[in-house]
Motif scaffolding. Sequence first.
Motif, PDB file in Angstrom:
ATOM      1  N   ILE A 277       0.764  -1.044  -0.077  1.00 49.45           N
ATOM      2  CA  ILE A 277       0.113   0.152  -0.212  1.00 49.45           C
ATOM      3  C   ILE A 277       0.830   1.289   0.138  1.00 49.45           C
ATOM      4  CG2 ILE A 277      -1.934  -0.979   1.166  1.00 49.45           C
ATOM      5  CD1 ILE A 277      -0.759   0.427   3.560  1.00 49.45           C
ATOM      6  N   GLY A 278       2.054   1.209   0.488  1.00 52.01           N
ATOM      7  CA  GLY A 278       3.035   2.166  -0.365  1.00 52.01           C
ATOM      8  C   GLY A 278       4.599   2.156   1.286  1.00 52.01           C
ATOM      9  N   PRO A 279       4.360   3.012   1.775  1.00 50.76           N
ATOM     10  CA  PRO A 279       6.309   2.414   2.420  1.00 50.76           C
ATOM     11  C   PRO A 279       5.816   2.108   3.648  1.00 50.76           C
ATOM     12  CG  PRO A 279       6.061   4.716   1.915  1.00 50.76           C
ATOM     13  CD  PRO A 279       5.089   4.297   1.599  1.00 50.76           C
ATOM     14  N   GLY A 280       7.044   0.812   4.287  1.00 51.20           N
ATOM     15  CA  GLY A 280       6.360   0.413   5.487  1.00 51.20           C
ATOM     16  C   GLY A 280       7.270   0.837   6.095  1.00 51.20           C
ATOM     17  N   ALA A 281       7.144   0.418   8.062  1.00 49.68           N
ATOM     18  CA  ALA A 281       7.741   0.937   8.494  1.00 49.68           C
ATOM     19  C   ALA A 281       8.894   0.205   9.550  1.00 49.68           C
ATOM     20  CB  ALA A 281       6.170   1.007  10.114  1.00 49.68           C
TER      21      ALA A 281
END
Length: 1157
Positions: A864-868
């Motif tokens: 969905i987008g950058p990870g943490a």
Amino acid sequence: MEPFSSIVRSGLAFIAVSALTVVAGGATQGDGIDYKDFQVPPGFHVTIGPDATPQLESDETALRTIRDAGASAATFAAPGIPATVPGPEWGYDAKYWADLPGAVADINNLFGLDNALYVSCRFSADFEPVIDCVLRWDGVAWTQVGGMMNGPVSGLASLNGALVVGGHFTEVGGIPANGVTRWNGISWEDMGEGLETSVTKIAAVGDDLFAAAAEYGDSSITSTVHRWDGIRWNRLPGDFNGTISSIDGESSTSLFVGGRFNRVDSKIVNSIARWDGNAWNSVGTGQLDAVSSIAVRDSELFAAVQYYSINPGTGFPPFHYVAKWNGFDWSGTGSYPLFDDYISSLLIVGERPIAGGWFRMVEPGVVSRGISLYDGARWRPLADRGIEISVRQLASVGHGIFVAGVRPIPRTSDSEPDSWVPYQAVYRPRVNVSEGQLSATPGAGVFGADPFGYYQPALLTDSGTVATADVALPAPMLLDRAAEIAVQGKRVDNAFTVVLPEGTRFGGDGAQLRVEFSEEDVARFGAASWEDFRIARLTYPAGYPASKEAAVAAQVSQQIPVAFRMDGGRQVYAITAPFAQEFSPTEPTGTYAALPVQMIAASGWLRAEIQPAAALAAGAQWRVDGGEWLSVEAPPVGISPGFHTVEFSQVVGWAPPLPQQIEVVINEVAVATAQYSKDYVLTSGDFTPAFPTALQPGTPLTATWGISGPEPTPMWAELFLSKTGGFDMWRGGATLTGSSFFQFTGGTMMHSPAGQIANWIPDGVYTVVPMINRPGLGGPFEWNYANNWAPIAGKRLLVRNTQTPQCDVEWLGEPTFAVNGTSVTVTGVIRNNGPAASPPYGFWVEVIHGTFAREGYLRENDFIGPGAKISSSIDAGATVTVSLDGTAPLGSDLIAMVDSTDIVPETEERNNSKGYEPLPPTWTGTGDVAIVSAAIDPVQLAPASLAPLTTVRWTATITNKTSNAASFWVELFHSTTGGASLTRSGITLTSSEKVYLSANETKTFSFTQSLNSVPDGIYSMTAIADREGIHDSWVDLQPRDNAFALAGRVTLHNPTTPFWNGHFGTKPTVTRDGNDVTVTFSQSDAMGGWTEAFYGRLDESGRFVKTGQIGGGIRGYRESIWGSVPTGPWVVGVLTDSTDLIPETDETDNYSFTYMP
């Protein structure tokens, strides 16, 4: 007695008038009419003119005169108002209204839920007995919702996404239901014990559901209000002395009810009351006689008021108007506050009140039959003149306003009486009307956000938009539906006109124009695909509008359409283009439409600009689509619209930019801008130890970079890894070693820093990819970074990890998935179950979207987008909170995964992921088997090492839950995500085996199978029975229990020395026919591996980034792949042994790239 004039104002006034004689008893006489105790609504008063004619005025302006009380029907007269309104004339403007086919009988309620329309109706004309039921309109057809009621329905509402029905019934489909029932998607179900009295209205307010119920006596009606607490109905204190017909509000502590009553218990409330959470209160002075409908918007309340019989014998007709309560005072709405007939329904759509009813006039000279819109200052027609029906109910669904009522049947003679039949329609004009103000101050805004209209063009502005004008700003702006237009003899429904004051200018890049069209336009124009449409500006011949034919003057944008939204079951597409760049900024006013490119004349131009001047002096040139080399002084090249490839020549001492895909737009000059730069080149790379010597994470290694370049400068050196020979990079969130920052000395040099330590990398065999001066790290600027990296050929890295797992990171409970359209936010708490702390290098948490297979594992699409990144160690028992934001296609399934790149050696991986399904799955089938348990021989679990062809021993206990015998396949898969998804290798972990179960039999099967040639690594295992796609004779009814994730993991090491090097015999070629693509190639030796083709783009460093796959993979000696790709300037990458099944001596020659033709 002396005559006098008076104006008496207030809620309930008794008036005396001039030019009349006051007689004994207080009666007032004039023209033979008795005006005793004449009552006027709040906000109005009555005066008597010199001719003894009573006049009803608002408290601000005299608006209405009542004349000729002795006439057969009261008529109205005021400046600009005709004395009468024309009689019923059936008809409507097809630009705005569409029939709902199969008109049903008497509809008494409309309600919109989940893009569908629900109606309650009564069939009584041709059926005995009377039939009461609920129907659903999905945009295509009517379907009945469950069984029938044994009495009429009075209200529809929704609670937690479920439809709730209230009314005067005691059974639904033969099942007891006292006045209220809920649809669970399959059948009607009761709600507690229901309500013993008749339900007159039901509505959801905030998170609460309220119902009004009435008890009918011999000569009285008593109403009460009840709140549903999830288990039972609770009566709110207070009895109303009449009927409640409408409920709305903002919350359970700000609830309004309207109807025909004047008291609740002993408190005077006059037709409208407010519940504050503890007690009922009056709303100002209230409204006399009856409130037929209320609607709440923010902190404002709108009430449709009907004064029926309060002035009998006076010649005054009933009053009908909409009043507004602002929290302190009542006021009228509009410049002419009285409608000429009954107002049946109020609805808030897009922050605007809509009124429906039997009226035909709403302001002086303004005809709005049956429906009207309040714009904040006045009531105005919807769809030019409304719709000629008596509207009983309104509902909003998607971008349509649905009406139900009765329409007149055309008379065959003047003597024939009027007659009416039930009718339903939807207001959905071709193009909406939207008004706005263009300001000189940059700021965000959307003109065209009007919710009405099938097509909704919009002018979007942001902080980069600057408006200037020769006229005073702010200036009015209008997006208006265009007049009837045809192009090449075909009607253009999506055409609209941008209307701005003459002299208005746009500047900056912040303005964009959005144009819409639908699948109907694709069919009407005979286009091959919706992707063939572009924005065109239309002009008109001299004969227009006598001739409806328009001429296409220019294609104003080459922007590609996207599938934008669904409207009534029809797909609507949108094209969004920069207004200031691609439209004439000095002439924004014009008519625009979306048309297929074959209906638009096409030509444009292309030129190039090259910097710096020193590169030009050194001989830099450019060319388009492989043509002749040109200087920047050459005139622009005439060329067809679309994407074209621009290349820049090699110049000694300079690095040219990468080839560019430039979009050429009709009637405009496109510019390719090139910035030559000094060039730093990776000339060589090496590392030790290499295969077959294993590298243990956390131990030293030696790495060397060879660099050449023009000038001394500091820069970074890094080592990346790849499982595909450099086709794409291993997505582990880490490099092989720490990045090295060093001073480049200029010319050529070798960089081999001391103290390089291997990061923790999962077991496997990798290609090493050294890189220097990666963009974004602060090194010297280069235009061409493609020669800054290269995979090391003929040499591979073997990683073996002997570290014993000592931690277990997992989600603590369930993370929260907040999904709003395509926006996704996931928040949750991660815990380390220990027994030891997690590694200090941390791990990644990511959210992946895709589609859950029937058996419950995720078929991954993308992140969905950058990870943490959890960048430090977590002690045993400690927790950390994470939140991730991103986007996913509508309706996507999701999994949130801890340690998503598998860099933490864990004791347990099955608890690393949590899933989210927006829609609960449903299945049908004839069989039902389930895996109760499964386990592998413990001596074969990690840290034991297994090799291909090793005999694997495992068991699975499976039950057959049906009375039919079952024959099905059982398979064992491998996973790096604890079973949340399956490893994409194209093969199972072991061979599949077919088993048999008798009816209702449970059996433990023991399998002894050879291990397939799976790539090196450490894997979790998932057993699946009767997997989707390999069924023999049945389909499983409950497939989610067909998969079972085994405890423990297996370590796979292939001791075979690589001896094979597969590669393409001929370079792949790509042919294209529209969106259909064929990739053709030959292979030196397929060896059973998979070959796949992808489309994507090159990133700033020249590395390939996949966007999607072309068709499916092929295995063996087939030498062509075909599939579809979206329109765009794609790069095609073709990769053999794409799932890394074959142990090769070299993988750097396994792939090829080419530009899409």
